[in-house]
Design a protein around this motif. Structure first.
Motif, mmCIF file in Angstrom:
data_model
loop_
_atom_site.group_PDB
_atom_site.id
_atom_site.type_symbol
_atom_site.label_atom_id
_atom_site.label_comp_id
_atom_site.label_asym_id
_atom_site.label_seq_id
_atom_site.Cartn_x
_atom_site.Cartn_y
_atom_site.Cartn_z
ATOM 1 N N VAL A 93 -27.740 -16.099 -24.139
ATOM 2 C CA VAL A 93 -26.782 -15.703 -25.174
ATOM 3 C C VAL A 93 -27.364 -14.479 -25.864
ATOM 4 O O VAL A 93 -28.529 -14.480 -26.262
ATOM 5 N N ARG A 94 -26.535 -13.419 -25.983
ATOM 6 C CA ARG A 94 -27.041 -12.166 -26.576
ATOM 7 C C ARG A 94 -26.185 -11.736 -27.757
ATOM 8 O O ARG A 94 -24.973 -11.547 -27.612
ATOM 9 N N ASN A 95 -26.833 -11.566 -28.896
ATOM 10 C CA ASN A 95 -26.166 -11.027 -30.085
ATOM 11 C C ASN A 95 -26.472 -9.552 -30.272
ATOM 12 O O ASN A 95 -25.713 -8.820 -30.910
ATOM 13 N N GLY A 99 -33.997 -6.279 -23.767
ATOM 14 C CA GLY A 99 -34.567 -6.809 -22.523
ATOM 15 C C GLY A 99 -33.832 -6.375 -21.273
ATOM 16 O O GLY A 99 -33.471 -5.211 -21.112
ATOM 17 N N SER A 100 -33.598 -7.361 -20.396
ATOM 18 C CA SER A 100 -33.068 -7.036 -19.058
ATOM 19 C C SER A 100 -31.680 -6.408 -19.122
ATOM 20 O O SER A 100 -31.334 -5.593 -18.271
ATOM 21 N N MET A 101 -30.881 -6.761 -20.127
ATOM 22 C CA MET A 101 -29.529 -6.189 -20.188
ATOM 23 C C MET A 101 -29.592 -4.695 -20.502
ATOM 24 O O MET A 101 -28.863 -3.893 -19.907
ATOM 25 N N VAL A 174 -31.808 -12.312 -31.759
ATOM 26 C CA VAL A 174 -31.323 -11.255 -30.857
ATOM 27 C C VAL A 174 -30.710 -11.860 -29.596
ATOM 28 O O VAL A 174 -29.575 -11.572 -29.236
ATOM 29 N N ASP A 175 -31.476 -12.727 -28.940
ATOM 30 C CA ASP A 175 -30.965 -13.411 -27.746
ATOM 31 C C ASP A 175 -31.798 -14.660 -27.496
ATOM 32 O O ASP A 175 -32.843 -14.853 -28.116
ATOM 33 N N PHE A 176 -31.312 -15.514 -26.617
ATOM 34 C CA PHE A 176 -32.077 -16.705 -26.238
ATOM 35 C C PHE A 176 -31.552 -17.260 -24.923
ATOM 36 O O PHE A 176 -30.431 -16.961 -24.512
ATOM 37 N N LYS A 177 -32.421 -18.066 -24.302
ATOM 38 C CA LYS A 177 -32.068 -18.698 -23.026
ATOM 39 C C LYS A 177 -32.024 -20.206 -23.231
ATOM 40 O O LYS A 177 -32.901 -20.765 -23.902
ATOM 41 N N ILE A 178 -30.989 -20.848 -22.685
ATOM 42 C CA ILE A 178 -30.946 -22.312 -22.749
ATOM 43 C C ILE A 178 -30.579 -22.895 -21.386
ATOM 44 O O ILE A 178 -29.972 -22.226 -20.549
ATOM 45 N N ASP A 197 -40.903 -18.219 -27.177
ATOM 46 C CA ASP A 197 -41.066 -17.939 -25.746
ATOM 47 C C ASP A 197 -39.729 -17.767 -25.052
ATOM 48 O O ASP A 197 -39.658 -17.178 -23.975
ATOM 49 N N THR A 198 -38.668 -18.306 -25.630
ATOM 50 C CA THR A 198 -37.362 -18.292 -24.954
ATOM 51 C C THR A 198 -36.268 -17.613 -25.794
ATOM 52 O O THR A 198 -35.106 -17.620 -25.407
ATOM 53 N N CYS A 199 -36.657 -17.088 -26.949
ATOM 54 C CA CYS A 199 -35.697 -16.392 -27.828
ATOM 55 C C CYS A 199 -36.276 -15.024 -28.184
ATOM 56 O O CYS A 199 -37.495 -14.891 -28.295
ATOM 57 N N ARG A 200 -35.414 -14.037 -28.427
ATOM 58 C CA ARG A 200 -35.909 -12.802 -29.061
ATOM 59 C C ARG A 200 -35.614 -12.902 -30.547
ATOM 60 O O ARG A 200 -34.460 -13.149 -30.943
ATOM 61 N N LEU A 201 -36.660 -12.734 -31.337
ATOM 62 C CA LEU A 201 -36.557 -12.882 -32.789
ATOM 63 C C LEU A 201 -37.105 -11.622 -33.429
ATOM 64 O O LEU A 201 -38.260 -11.272 -33.197
ATOM 65 N N PHE A 215 -46.327 -10.564 -26.368
ATOM 66 C CA PHE A 215 -47.215 -10.804 -25.234
ATOM 67 C C PHE A 215 -46.819 -9.914 -24.049
ATOM 68 O O PHE A 215 -47.660 -9.227 -23.474
ATOM 69 N N ARG A 216 -45.503 -9.916 -23.725
ATOM 70 C CA ARG A 216 -45.042 -9.124 -22.565
ATOM 71 C C ARG A 216 -45.434 -7.660 -22.714
ATOM 72 O O ARG A 216 -45.817 -7.008 -21.767
ATOM 73 N N ARG A 217 -45.297 -7.127 -23.942
ATOM 74 C CA ARG A 217 -45.457 -5.682 -24.140
ATOM 75 C C ARG A 217 -46.783 -5.320 -24.814
ATOM 76 O O ARG A 217 -46.928 -4.223 -25.358
HETATM 77 N N1 UDP Z 1 -35.577 -15.826 -21.106
HETATM 78 C C1 UDP Z 1 -36.309 -16.987 -20.876
HETATM 79 N N2 UDP Z 1 -36.611 -17.328 -19.601
HETATM 80 C C2 UDP Z 1 -36.197 -16.604 -18.514
HETATM 81 C C3 UDP Z 1 -35.451 -15.437 -18.756
HETATM 82 C C4 UDP Z 1 -35.154 -15.070 -20.060
HETATM 83 O O1 UDP Z 1 -36.679 -17.681 -21.817
HETATM 84 O O2 UDP Z 1 -36.481 -16.996 -17.368
HETATM 85 C C5 UDP Z 1 -35.240 -15.437 -22.481
HETATM 86 C C6 UDP Z 1 -36.044 -14.245 -22.963
HETATM 87 O O3 UDP Z 1 -37.207 -14.649 -23.626
HETATM 88 C C7 UDP Z 1 -35.066 -13.576 -23.903
HETATM 89 C C8 UDP Z 1 -33.690 -13.894 -23.316
HETATM 90 O O4 UDP Z 1 -33.885 -15.033 -22.501
HETATM 91 O O5 UDP Z 1 -35.132 -14.154 -25.199
HETATM 92 C C9 UDP Z 1 -33.103 -12.757 -22.542
HETATM 93 O O6 UDP Z 1 -34.025 -12.368 -21.569
HETATM 94 P P1 UDP Z 1 -33.765 -11.085 -20.637
HETATM 95 O O7 UDP Z 1 -32.640 -11.384 -19.717
HETATM 96 O O8 UDP Z 1 -33.632 -9.902 -21.489
HETATM 97 O O9 UDP Z 1 -35.014 -11.031 -19.720
HETATM 98 P P2 UDP Z 1 -36.478 -10.469 -19.988
HETATM 99 O O10 UDP Z 1 -36.365 -8.982 -19.886
HETATM 100 O O11 UDP Z 1 -36.901 -10.947 -21.300
HETATM 101 O O12 UDP Z 1 -37.239 -11.104 -18.869
#
Ligand code: UDP
Length: 238
Positions: A93-95, A99-101, A174-178, A197-201, A215-217
């Protein structure tokens, strides 16, 4: 409930059997991993902090009529959870664009679209969790169209609740994965962690990143920032 043998160990969690066939104990590890395990590190106390944040958030959702797998906190780094049959899709879900989008579509991070964006991805790390659409998910036999309707409605509701909670903590969600699972009666339940770890804050006042992107960056202060998120959530939930 008593913790019995280890059933499964993943990148960031261990799952233990309990005396009840319908419950497991999930323990959060101190490991941080990114880019499908290419980047790895141990961060002191990360397991405890992510368990703390995820437990607070899931309890808040349970209290607001969202059905989740979370039952209760166990010790410092664990959660008692209902056993569910995992549904092999991830919903992002993206507000705010990030990231990848941003990368995939060549647009700047930080743009706020008028609509909420829902991505559907196949849960398959060997394939890199590819972006799919509803028809693919149905064709693959993962979900029905009706269940997808329920999943998107639940994701939108969870987004509203979490956006409100994080706003009280001065944080922009910002966004999160569920991920979802099916309970014994076939109903869909949220079955995932919800942590930095699973949300952008993003800190609403400063724009500072308060999530796994640290951590990623290589932005540093991962543990301290996660602790700050936990503290702010504790205050917001008082
Ligand atoms: N995300 C996650 N697990 C995944 C892929 C994404 O928890 O396998 C989360 C990530 O942390 C972010 C959101 O989903 O909050 C959107 O991630 P994005 O598609 O932008 O991928 P990223 O570039 O972070 O890998």
């Amino acid at each position: 409930m008593k913790q019995l043998e280890l059933l499964y160990e993943g990148k960031s969690k261990q799952i233990y059997k309990t005396e009840s066939n319908s419950h497991v104990i999930v323990r959060f590890k101190d490991d941080a991993t990114a880019f499908y395990n290419i980047k790895r590190a141990k961060i002191e106390n990360k397991g405890r902090i992510t368990a703390d944040i995820s437990s607070m958030v899931l309890e808040y959702l349970n209290n607001n009529d969202v059905s989740t797998h979370f039952v209760e906190r166990v010790g410092d780094d664990g959660q008692l959870c209902r056993v569910v049959d995992h549904v092999d899709v991830e919903v992002i879900v993206r507000n705010v664009i990030a990231g990848s989008m941003a990368k995939r579509l060549g647009i700047d991070e930080g743009i706020v679209p008028e609509n909420t964006i829902f991505d559907l991805c196949l849960r398959n790390s060997e394939l890199g969790d590819p972006l799919i659409n509803d028809h693919h998910a149905v064709a693959l036999g993962i979900v029905s169209y009706e269940e997808l309707g329920e999943i998107y409605a639940a994701a939108a509701h969870i987004n509203n609740l979490l956006t409100e909670l994080y706003a009280k903590a001065g944080i922009t969600l910002v966004d999160f994965k569920i991920e979802f699972g099916r309970a014994a009666d076939g109903s869909l339940v949220l079955a995932d962690e919800l942590s930095p770890d699973t949300c952008r804050l993003w800190d609403t006042a400063t724009g500072e990143r308060m999530d796994k992107d640290r951590f990623r960056r290589d932005l540093g202060r991962v543990r301290e920032t996660y602790e700050e998120v936990a503290q702010r959530l504790h205050n917001a939930l008082k």
